[in-house]
Design a protein around this motif. Sequence first.
Motif, PDB file in Angstrom:
ATOM      1  N   ASP A  56       5.211  30.906  40.715  1.00 16.04           N
ATOM      2  CA  ASP A  56       6.346  31.289  41.557  1.00 16.04           C
ATOM      3  C   ASP A  56       7.240  30.081  41.794  1.00 16.04           C
ATOM      4  N   SER A  72      10.414  30.521  43.073  1.00 17.95           N
ATOM      5  CA  SER A  72      11.502  30.941  43.969  1.00 17.95           C
ATOM      6  C   SER A  72      11.024  31.296  45.367  1.00 17.95           C
ATOM      7  N   GLY A 131      13.189  43.064  39.644  1.00 15.99           N
ATOM      8  CA  GLY A 131      13.423  42.305  40.858  1.00 15.99           C
ATOM      9  C   GLY A 131      14.902  42.175  41.170  1.00 15.99           C
ATOM     10  N   TYR A 167       8.722  33.567  46.281  1.00 14.47           N
ATOM     11  CA  TYR A 167       8.354  34.968  46.497  1.00 14.47           C
ATOM     12  C   TYR A 167       6.992  35.108  47.163  1.00 14.47           C
ATOM     13  N   THR A 184       9.656  43.110  34.564  1.00 16.96           N
ATOM     14  CA  THR A 184       9.228  41.802  34.087  1.00 16.96           C
ATOM     15  C   THR A 184       8.087  41.917  33.077  1.00 16.96           C
ATOM     16  N   GLU A 191      16.253  35.238  38.465  1.00 17.56           N
ATOM     17  CA  GLU A 191      15.227  34.229  38.187  1.00 17.56           C
ATOM     18  C   GLU A 191      13.844  34.839  37.962  1.00 17.56           C
ATOM     19  N   TYR A 192      13.601  36.052  38.464  1.00 19.31           N
ATOM     20  CA  TYR A 192      12.301  36.675  38.208  1.00 19.31           C
ATOM     21  C   TYR A 192      12.138  36.993  36.724  1.00 19.31           C
ATOM     22  N   ARG A 193      13.160  37.594  36.154  1.00 14.74           N
ATOM     23  CA  ARG A 193      13.116  37.891  34.720  1.00 14.74           C
ATOM     24  C   ARG A 193      13.091  36.602  33.899  1.00 14.74           C
ATOM     25  N   LEU A 207       2.837  36.912  38.320  1.00 14.45           N
ATOM     26  CA  LEU A 207       4.246  36.764  38.629  1.00 14.45           C
ATOM     27  C   LEU A 207       4.631  37.719  39.754  1.00 14.45           C
ATOM     28  N   ALA A 208       5.830  37.575  40.264  1.00 11.53           N
ATOM     29  CA  ALA A 208       6.311  38.468  41.321  1.00 11.53           C
ATOM     30  C   ALA A 208       6.202  39.925  40.880  1.00 11.53           C
ATOM     31  N   ARG A 239      16.614  39.422  41.841  1.00 11.40           N
ATOM     32  CA  ARG A 239      17.270  38.186  41.434  1.00 11.40           C
ATOM     33  C   ARG A 239      16.948  37.880  39.973  1.00 11.40           C
ATOM     34  N   CYS A 271       2.468  41.418  36.432  1.00 13.05           N
ATOM     35  CA  CYS A 271       3.859  41.323  36.851  1.00 13.05           C
ATOM     36  C   CYS A 271       4.415  42.731  37.052  1.00 13.05           C
TER      37      CYS A 271
END
Length: 206
Positions: free
Chosen positions: A146, A148, A25, A150, A57, A29-31, A116-117, A27, A20
């Motif tokens: 993922d 969202s 990020g 990404y 992250t 939602e990444y965290r 993750l992103a 947004r 990660c």
Amino acid sequence: MSDEQATTQQSNVNRVCVFCGSNAGARPEYRALAEDLGTRLAADRLTLVYGGAHVGTMGAVSDAALAKGGDVIGVIPQVLVDREVARNDLTEQHVVGSMHERKALMNELSDAFIVLAGGLGTFEELFEVATWGHLGLHSKPIVLLDRSGYFDPLLAMLDHAVDEGFLRPGARALIGSAATIDEAMALIRRPAEAQPANIWLRPDET
């Protein structure tokens, strides 16, 4: 499936490497997903293996796992220790000499990979372990997590590479994807015979 069979199926995965970002990020939602994953790994008594930093992250996933009493192993190169981004409160922290050594040790310590992103470093880690799997150097599951969208452009690019003849379908199948943590856990916990397997072949082989 009986409880005994489920335990046997899951016993092969004890340490999960999470790739990660060193950034959080754009947004929230990444965290949030990183935190949810760290919490889940601790709840399932799976050791988190990750890049050893307290930022982005990477920091979020390790914070969450540690907060729930999980075991967390970090692997970080000395250059990043010198930049003061290393954690000092992990179950284990391995300081290595280079990024190459970092990836090799993370692979050695892990039974599966969840991605993750992230940015360049995350992409590099993903494609290196996928290439190692394609060459038959390991048979560990690799899953993009993922919720969202990404990774949608990346998945489309991989499919395009198959269509254009640069990537075999078997190699493409080595990189799984999941929209939820439950789906990711199910993918990494599939028995060995159900995991995708693709050994590199010469262009003239089928």
